[in-house]
Scaffold this motif. Structure first.
Motif, PDB file in Angstrom:
ATOM      1  N   UNK A 187       2.786  36.711  12.613  1.00 27.98           N
ATOM      2  CA  UNK A 187       1.751  36.997  13.613  1.00 27.98           C
ATOM      3  C   UNK A 187       0.706  37.937  13.033  1.00 27.98           C
ATOM      4  N   UNK A 188       1.144  38.940  12.303  1.00 25.85           N
ATOM      5  CA  UNK A 188       0.211  39.888  11.706  1.00 25.85           C
ATOM      6  C   UNK A 188      -0.661  39.212  10.654  1.00 25.85           C
ATOM      7  N   UNK A 189      -0.056  38.347   9.811  1.00 21.62           N
ATOM      8  CA  UNK A 189      -0.806  37.705   8.725  1.00 21.62           C
ATOM      9  C   UNK A 189      -1.823  36.702   9.255  1.00 21.62           C
ATOM     10  N   UNK A 190      -1.489  36.025  10.346  1.00 23.06           N
ATOM     11  CA  UNK A 190      -2.445  35.047  10.888  1.00 23.06           C
ATOM     12  C   UNK A 190      -3.361  35.679  11.943  1.00 23.06           C
ATOM     13  N   UNK A 191      -3.410  37.003  11.956  1.00 18.79           N
ATOM     14  CA  UNK A 191      -4.300  37.749  12.837  1.00 18.79           C
ATOM     15  C   UNK A 191      -4.061  37.396  14.310  1.00 18.79           C
ATOM     16  N   UNK A 192      -2.779  37.396  14.683  1.00 23.78           N
ATOM     17  CA  UNK A 192      -2.410  37.169  16.076  1.00 23.78           C
ATOM     18  C   UNK A 192      -2.732  38.381  16.929  1.00 23.78           C
ATOM     19  N   UNK A 193      -2.250  38.361  18.146  1.00 23.75           N
ATOM     20  CA  UNK A 193      -2.572  39.419  19.107  1.00 23.75           C
ATOM     21  C   UNK A 193      -1.361  40.310  19.374  1.00 23.75           C
ATOM     22  N   UNK A 194      -1.618  41.430  20.023  1.00 24.70           N
ATOM     23  CA  UNK A 194      -0.533  42.316  20.431  1.00 24.70           C
ATOM     24  C   UNK A 194       0.408  41.604  21.406  1.00 24.70           C
ATOM     25  N   UNK A 195      -0.157  40.795  22.281  1.00 25.00           N
ATOM     26  CA  UNK A 195       0.673  40.041  23.234  1.00 25.00           C
ATOM     27  C   UNK A 195       1.593  39.069  22.510  1.00 25.00           C
ATOM     28  N   UNK A 196       1.103  38.441  21.445  1.00 23.71           N
ATOM     29  CA  UNK A 196       1.951  37.544  20.651  1.00 23.71           C
ATOM     30  C   UNK A 196       3.183  38.289  20.138  1.00 23.71           C
ATOM     31  N   UNK A 197       2.971  39.504  19.634  1.00 15.61           N
ATOM     32  CA  UNK A 197       4.099  40.277  19.107  1.00 15.61           C
ATOM     33  C   UNK A 197       5.062  40.691  20.216  1.00 15.61           C
ATOM     34  N   UNK A 198       4.522  41.070  21.358  1.00 16.53           N
ATOM     35  CA  UNK A 198       5.380  41.472  22.469  1.00 16.53           C
ATOM     36  C   UNK A 198       6.234  40.300  22.946  1.00 16.53           C
ATOM     37  N   UNK A 199       5.632  39.126  23.057  1.00 21.97           N
ATOM     38  CA  UNK A 199       6.393  37.959  23.515  1.00 21.97           C
ATOM     39  C   UNK A 199       7.416  37.515  22.478  1.00 21.97           C
ATOM     40  N   UNK A 204      -6.229  54.806  24.559  1.00 20.93           N
ATOM     41  CA  UNK A 204      -6.351  56.242  24.806  1.00 20.93           C
ATOM     42  C   UNK A 204      -7.127  56.565  26.082  1.00 20.93           C
ATOM     43  N   UNK A 205      -7.641  55.535  26.744  1.00 18.03           N
ATOM     44  CA  UNK A 205      -8.256  55.724  28.054  1.00 18.03           C
ATOM     45  C   UNK A 205      -7.390  55.144  29.159  1.00 18.03           C
ATOM     46  N   UNK A 206      -6.111  54.898  28.819  1.00 20.89           N
ATOM     47  CA  UNK A 206      -5.087  54.459  29.775  1.00 20.89           C
ATOM     48  C   UNK A 206      -5.257  53.022  30.253  1.00 20.89           C
ATOM     49  N   UNK A 207      -6.104  52.220  29.581  1.00 20.35           N
ATOM     50  CA  UNK A 207      -6.237  50.808  29.913  1.00 20.35           C
ATOM     51  C   UNK A 207      -5.065  50.023  29.350  1.00 20.35           C
ATOM     52  N   UNK A 208      -4.546  49.068  30.102  1.00 24.33           N
ATOM     53  CA  UNK A 208      -3.524  48.163  29.595  1.00 24.33           C
ATOM     54  C   UNK A 208      -4.225  47.100  28.750  1.00 24.33           C
ATOM     55  N   UNK A 209      -3.894  47.030  27.464  1.00 22.77           N
ATOM     56  CA  UNK A 209      -4.565  46.087  26.572  1.00 22.77           C
ATOM     57  C   UNK A 209      -3.651  44.952  26.139  1.00 22.77           C
ATOM     58  N   UNK A 210      -2.358  45.052  26.445  1.00 25.78           N
ATOM     59  CA  UNK A 210      -1.426  43.962  26.141  1.00 25.78           C
ATOM     60  C   UNK A 210      -0.148  44.201  26.932  1.00 25.78           C
ATOM     61  N   UNK A 211       0.581  43.108  27.217  1.00 26.57           N
ATOM     62  CA  UNK A 211       1.841  43.215  27.950  1.00 26.57           C
ATOM     63  C   UNK A 211       2.739  42.048  27.570  1.00 26.57           C
ATOM     64  N   UNK A 212       4.030  42.224  27.836  1.00 22.49           N
ATOM     65  CA  UNK A 212       4.977  41.144  27.623  1.00 22.49           C
ATOM     66  C   UNK A 212       4.811  40.128  28.745  1.00 22.49           C
ATOM     67  N   UNK A 213       4.336  38.934  28.415  1.00 22.02           N
ATOM     68  CA  UNK A 213       4.178  37.907  29.449  1.00 22.02           C
ATOM     69  C   UNK A 213       5.474  37.151  29.685  1.00 22.02           C
ATOM     70  N   UNK A 214       6.403  37.229  28.728  1.00 25.93           N
ATOM     71  CA  UNK A 214       7.688  36.530  28.884  1.00 25.93           C
ATOM     72  C   UNK A 214       8.648  37.289  29.788  1.00 25.93           C
ATOM     73  N   UNK A 215       8.336  38.550  30.110  1.00 29.56           N
ATOM     74  CA  UNK A 215       9.158  39.363  31.014  1.00 29.56           C
ATOM     75  C   UNK A 215       8.243  39.915  32.096  1.00 29.56           C
ATOM     76  N   UNK A 216       8.580  39.664  33.346  1.00 30.94           N
ATOM     77  CA  UNK A 216       7.748  40.132  34.454  1.00 30.94           C
ATOM     78  C   UNK A 216       7.933  41.635  34.672  1.00 30.94           C
ATOM     79  N   UNK A 217       6.903  42.317  35.202  1.00 31.54           N
ATOM     80  CA  UNK A 217       7.060  43.741  35.536  1.00 31.54           C
ATOM     81  C   UNK A 217       8.264  43.928  36.460  1.00 31.54           C
ATOM     82  N   UNK A 218       9.151  44.859  36.132  1.00 30.60           N
ATOM     83  CA  UNK A 218      10.433  44.923  36.848  1.00 30.60           C
ATOM     84  C   UNK A 218      10.421  45.679  38.165  1.00 30.60           C
ATOM     85  N   UNK A 219       9.372  46.451  38.441  1.00 28.13           N
ATOM     86  CA  UNK A 219       9.382  47.265  39.653  1.00 28.13           C
ATOM     87  C   UNK A 219       7.961  47.491  40.137  1.00 28.13           C
TER      88      UNK A 219
END
Length: 615
Positions: A173-185, A200-215
């Motif tokens: 993923x890193x070599x093919x210039x993938x995304x942070x979301x790719x690595x998380x999934x 650093x401004x508290x924005x969510x820029x990536x998340x695990x899409x394969x796991x839903x927010x738990x709470x």
């Protein structure tokens, strides 16, 4: 076949299977990184009797030792009395300290005594013998014997190969210039927990899409696109580098939380945060988490390089605005404050038509030049195939005048770098940034027609920038659909709208004066007669308004834009006649006040059509 022969064949078959299970990958550079803590977590249900408490050992592979002699007389993982063990030898360049030796109690005791760097995984039939290995507590994992050696080797192989595949996926993923979301999934099947990345401004820029927010906490964070006030108040961004931030389950979430800061060149970039909803917070889990952090850092560094080169510490905030993501007022207000834009009352967007991906060197030069526009009151950042410059000022003070912007773009961007730009109208609400970007794309899209018009006007000069106002008439007659929100946005800061509002507040009649001046083809004498004032007074007010808004009615484009702005104003106030609009401008009287006197006016009707007003 006798029983002895059958037993011998079974033993030989079991030995061959063990040899197969110990075969390392063919490439010595393709070996996993498995820590002692990871192994403890994996083998916790296999009868754990003792495990190291402070060992930071990392293993690259494992090797069985079948008899005690091998520990003293042979190279690592090779048994002299059992030649069949030779294929189980680890790759030659793997040091002894990176091998996990799997052996019986007798072999383990001799191995640990003779080789200070060795680490052993062993099974005991009798837990009472555990005291024999107390001196080697930090170099042993001791299990109760519940399975055969073959089954244990199978467990190890499965785990080592699983980590190897995961690390290889992250590397690809890193070599093919993938995304942070790719690595998380890619990490969801190994780590199992919900993970997200914030800047650093508290924005969510990536998340695990394969796991839903738990709470509810994590659903709110994802829905709002930023951390909650409670989590923002936490001190995670002030932690030293390479320090875990942990919070136990509490009233805001039933799960333990683990975060790790990301620093680029010793500057805080953001955090990778995990909710321990599926797997608990253990040392082994933190080691897995840290593996992910290390692999994600280069991608974060790439994102950071865009921010640093293009002077945009609020890049993800602007990205959300450009995507017209739903954002709360509190979030927008906090982000504007952190971006230093809290006092900005008016904005203008410039889209420089240069692709950072296709031409990074020129894009950096253009971004550097654009960062000097508007006396430095600008934020530059990449978006799609453009470098955007968001200009801002405190109010309607002329600093965002098109004449000034066009002159700066010609001198600083077009002439030195041959890069054209699209320029939006001035706007008030930062949440309309997506519409401003749309304006720049319309301006660039109709540049061919604008160039033809400029060619016919001998007073025009190549300026390398295209105003939305130049393109608006072409856009309006273009057979594509238009939406109401966009049209309203286009006229919200027009000069006609500003004059109308100021006339209502101050009792002036500048709106009527400018309208009659345009309708009479700039005949000041005709306006003076119509408005019952001196000709010089008309010229004084016209010149004052032109200086204030930095435009020139000798320009056909300026006249067209003013006339169109008036027509849109009249259209939006269609419930009132044109005479009433001008009456409000002259007297400061509100429409509701005028309605009260409607009966009195009935005996003295006023003109109510465009024809009446222009007679």
């Amino acid at each position: 076949m006798g029983r002895a022969e059958g037993n011998a064949r079974c033993a030989a078959g079991e030995q061959a299977l063990e040899d197969l299970l110990c075969q390392p990958p063919t490439s010595e550079n393709s070996l996993p990184h498995v820590t002692a803590a990871m192994l403890v977590d994996r083998l916790a249900s296999s009868g754990m009797l003792a495990a190291p408490t402070a060992s930071r050992r990392t293993f690259r592979w494992y090797a069985p030792i079948a008899c005690a002699q091998s520990a003293e007389e042979t190279p690592a993982a090779t048994c002299p009395t059992c030649p069949a063990c030779s294929p189980c030898a680890a790759p030659a360049r793997v040091s002894e300290s990176q091998l996990l030796f799997v052996c019986d109690a007798a072999s383990a005791r001799e191995l640990l005594a003779k080789r200070p760097a060795a680490f052993a995984l062993l099974q005991l039939d009798d837990a009472s013998r555990l005291a024999d290995f107390a001196p080697y507590r930090e170099r042993t994992i001791v299990l109760e014997r519940r399975c055969s050696l073959t089954h244990l080797l199978f467990l190890l192989q499965s785990f080592f190969v699983r980590i190897l595949i995961w690390e290889s996926d992250l590397e690809r993923i890193m070599l093919r210039q993938g995304t942070l979301t790719d690595m998380l999934d890619a990490s969801a099947s190994v780590i199992g927990n919900f993970i997200f990345v914030s800047d650093n401004n508290f924005n969510v820029i990536a998340r695990t899409t394969a796991v839903e927010p738990p709470d509810e906490l994590h659903r709110t964070i994802i829905d709002n696109g930023c951390l909650t006030p409670d989590t923002i108040a936490e001190k995670r961004f002030r932690l030293p580098e390479k320090t875990f931030y942990t919070r136990a389950a509490s009233e805001i979430t039933p799960f333990d939380r683990v975060s790790h800061p990301i620093h680029i060149n010793h500057s805080y970039f953001g955090s990778i945060s995990m909710a321990c909803n599926a797997m608990p917070d253990t040392e082994g889990m933190r080691d897995l988490f840290l593996t992910l952090v290390r692999r994600m850092t280069p991608l974060c560094e790439k994102i950071w390089s865009h921010e640093a080169q293009l002077n945009t510490p609020s890049y993800f905030f602007f990205s959300k605005l450009l995507e017209h993501a739903p954002l709360s007022e509190a979030y927008v207000s906090a982000q504007m404050d952190m971006a230093g834009l809290a006092d900005a009352g008016h904005f203008k967007l410039v889209a420089c038509d240069v692709d950072e991906g296709a031409d990074p060197k020129r894009a950096r030069l253009v971004a550097k030049a654009a960062s000097t526009l508007n006396d430095g009151n600008v934020r530059c950042f990449p978006h799609q195939s453009h470098v955007l410059a968001l200009l801002y000022s405190g109010g309607a003070d002329g600093k965002l005048a098109h004449s000034r912007t066009l002159d700066e773009l010609r001198r600083k961007v077009f002439e030195p770098y041959d890069v054209i730009s699209g320029v939006s109208s001035v706007f008030k609400n930062i949440t309309d940034l997506d519409l401003a970007f749309r304006q720049t794309q319309i301006a660039l899209g109709f540049r061919g027609a604008i160039l033809q018009e400029q060619f016919a006007d001998t007073s025009s000069h190549a300026r390398g920038a295209y105003l939305f106002e130049d393109a608006l008439l072409y856009y309006l007659i273009d057979p594509t659909a238009h939406d109401q929100r966009f049209v309203q946005f286009a006229f919200q800061c027009s000069i006609a709208s500003i004059l109308h509002q100021e006339d209502l507040e101050n009792g002036t009649n500048h709106l009527a004066l400018m309208w009659f001046y345009l309708q009479s083809e700039r005949n000041a004498t005709a306006v003076a007669q119509r408005m019952h004032m001196h000709r010089n007074t008309v010229l004084y007010h016209v010149e004052k308004i032109q200086r204030r808004f930095c435009f020139d009615l000798s320009s056909k484009t300026a006249r067209d834009w003013m006339l169109l702005s008036f027509k849109y104003l009249f259209l939006t106030l269609s419930n009132e006649s044109l005479s009433q609009i001008f009456g409000e401008a002259a007297t400061g009287e509100r429409p509701e006040d005028r309605r009260k006197g409607a009966g009195a006016q009935a005996s003295n009707p006023q003109p109510t059509t465009m024809e009446d007003l222009t007679k």
